[in-house]
Design a protein around this motif. Structure first.
Motif, mmCIF file in Angstrom:
data_model
loop_
_atom_site.group_PDB
_atom_site.id
_atom_site.type_symbol
_atom_site.label_atom_id
_atom_site.label_comp_id
_atom_site.label_asym_id
_atom_site.label_seq_id
_atom_site.Cartn_x
_atom_site.Cartn_y
_atom_site.Cartn_z
ATOM 1 N N MET A 1 17.860 76.515 28.160
ATOM 2 C CA MET A 1 16.627 75.746 28.297
ATOM 3 C C MET A 1 16.556 74.585 27.307
ATOM 4 O O MET A 1 15.981 73.547 27.622
ATOM 5 N N SER A 2 17.137 74.749 26.137
ATOM 6 C CA SER A 2 16.948 73.752 25.084
ATOM 7 C C SER A 2 18.147 72.832 24.837
ATOM 8 O O SER A 2 17.987 71.822 24.159
ATOM 9 N N HIS A 3 19.299 73.136 25.367
ATOM 10 C CA HIS A 3 20.480 72.308 25.094
ATOM 11 C C HIS A 3 20.381 70.983 25.841
ATOM 12 O O HIS A 3 20.034 70.942 27.025
ATOM 13 N N HIS A 4 20.710 69.900 25.162
ATOM 14 C CA HIS A 4 20.584 68.560 25.756
ATOM 15 C C HIS A 4 21.415 68.392 27.022
ATOM 16 O O HIS A 4 21.026 67.647 27.927
ATOM 17 N N ALA A 5 22.530 69.081 27.133
ATOM 18 C CA ALA A 5 23.391 68.926 28.310
ATOM 19 C C ALA A 5 22.948 69.791 29.492
ATOM 20 O O ALA A 5 23.394 69.564 30.621
ATOM 21 N N THR A 6 22.074 70.774 29.238
ATOM 22 C CA THR A 6 21.745 71.717 30.306
ATOM 23 C C THR A 6 20.274 71.746 30.710
ATOM 24 O O THR A 6 19.958 72.216 31.801
ATOM 25 N N THR A 7 19.388 71.274 29.869
ATOM 26 C CA THR A 7 17.963 71.434 30.141
ATOM 27 C C THR A 7 17.540 70.804 31.473
ATOM 28 O O THR A 7 16.774 71.413 32.221
ATOM 29 N N GLY A 8 18.030 69.635 31.795
ATOM 30 C CA GLY A 8 17.665 68.991 33.060
ATOM 31 C C GLY A 8 18.154 69.781 34.261
ATOM 32 O O GLY A 8 17.414 69.973 35.237
ATOM 33 N N HIS A 9 19.396 70.247 34.187
ATOM 34 C CA HIS A 9 19.946 71.060 35.281
ATOM 35 C C HIS A 9 19.162 72.367 35.410
ATOM 36 O O HIS A 9 18.886 72.831 36.524
ATOM 37 N N ALA A 10 18.819 72.960 34.272
ATOM 38 C CA ALA A 10 18.076 74.217 34.295
ATOM 39 C C ALA A 10 16.681 74.028 34.885
ATOM 40 O O ALA A 10 16.200 74.879 35.645
ATOM 41 N N HIS A 11 16.020 72.904 34.556
ATOM 42 C CA HIS A 11 14.713 72.600 35.151
ATOM 43 C C HIS A 11 14.818 72.555 36.674
ATOM 44 O O HIS A 11 14.003 73.158 37.385
ATOM 45 N N ARG A 12 15.807 71.841 37.173
ATOM 46 C CA ARG A 12 15.985 71.727 38.628
ATOM 47 C C ARG A 12 16.300 73.078 39.262
ATOM 48 O O ARG A 12 15.785 73.412 40.328
ATOM 49 N N LEU A 13 17.147 73.838 38.611
ATOM 50 C CA LEU A 13 17.515 75.157 39.125
ATOM 51 C C LEU A 13 16.292 76.069 39.200
ATOM 52 O O LEU A 13 16.068 76.745 40.206
ATOM 53 N N CYS A 14 15.479 76.062 38.152
ATOM 54 C CA CYS A 14 14.269 76.895 38.159
ATOM 55 C C CYS A 14 13.302 76.451 39.254
ATOM 56 O O CYS A 14 12.725 77.293 39.953
ATOM 57 N N ALA A 15 13.141 75.155 39.416
ATOM 58 C CA ALA A 15 12.255 74.655 40.475
ATOM 59 C C ALA A 15 12.763 75.090 41.840
ATOM 60 O O ALA A 15 11.978 75.541 42.690
ATOM 61 N N GLU A 16 14.062 74.986 42.049
ATOM 62 C CA GLU A 16 14.646 75.373 43.345
ATOM 63 C C GLU A 16 14.485 76.864 43.611
ATOM 64 O O GLU A 16 14.301 77.289 44.743
#
Length: 159
Positions: free
Chosen positions: A68-83
């Motif tokens: 959730m907090s890593h700069h390389a993964t947070t955006g992907h994780a946001h999208r994954l959670c929304a999906e």
């Protein structure tokens, strides 16, 4: 569940929710070997009702928080959670990992993605072990099981 089922029912759709570049043979070998290492009986809940959940045994304050907090993964994780219809909340994500294998697959791949080193070659079990130790930091690592789990993952993936 057989390894071929894990590949077809979890890896294929789970990795499809992430950028195509994350779905590589190197990533698949590492992910499959790690779920065999972490949750060989595929219970999705740590023995003794411990703090880890999902096929990759994520802890709320460890892997979940890290992705959730890593700069390389947070955006992907946001999208994954929304999906997947999961609120952007560590407790909600952690709880859902036990029930949602696709979310768990995505978070596991994202945790690997957060590591600054490149993924090891598919036939390099030693480097795979080092990556596992760096990213998962298991409390009870069982190094004697890794070579067999890595080999089983490679066989299941036809590598």
């Amino acid at each position: 569940m057989q390894l071929t089922d894990v590949i077809a029912q979890i890896f294929n759709p789970g990795l499809a929710m992430l950028p195509l570049a994350m779905n590589t043979p190197k990533a698949r070998v590492q992910l499959l070997a790690m779920t065999l290492q972490e949750d060989p009986e595929q219970r999705r809940r740590q023995m003794g009702n411990g703090p880890a959940r999902g096929l990759w045994q994520f802890e709320r304050g460890g892997g979940v928080k890290g992705v959730m907090s890593h700069h390389a993964t947070t955006g992907h994780a946001h999208r994954l959670c929304a999906e997947r219809g999961v609120p952007w909340d560590a407790a909600a994500i952690w709880a859902r990992l036990e029930l949602d294998d696709l979310l768990a697959c995505g978070f596991a791949r994202l945790l690997l993605y957060s590591d600054p080193k490149p993924l090891p070659a598919t036939d390099d079990a030693d480097a795979g072990w080092e990556l596992y130790m760096r990213t998962w930091r298991p409390g009870q690592p069982h190094p004697e099981k890794w070579p067999g789990n890595h080999a089983a993952a490679r066989r299941a993936l036809g590598l």
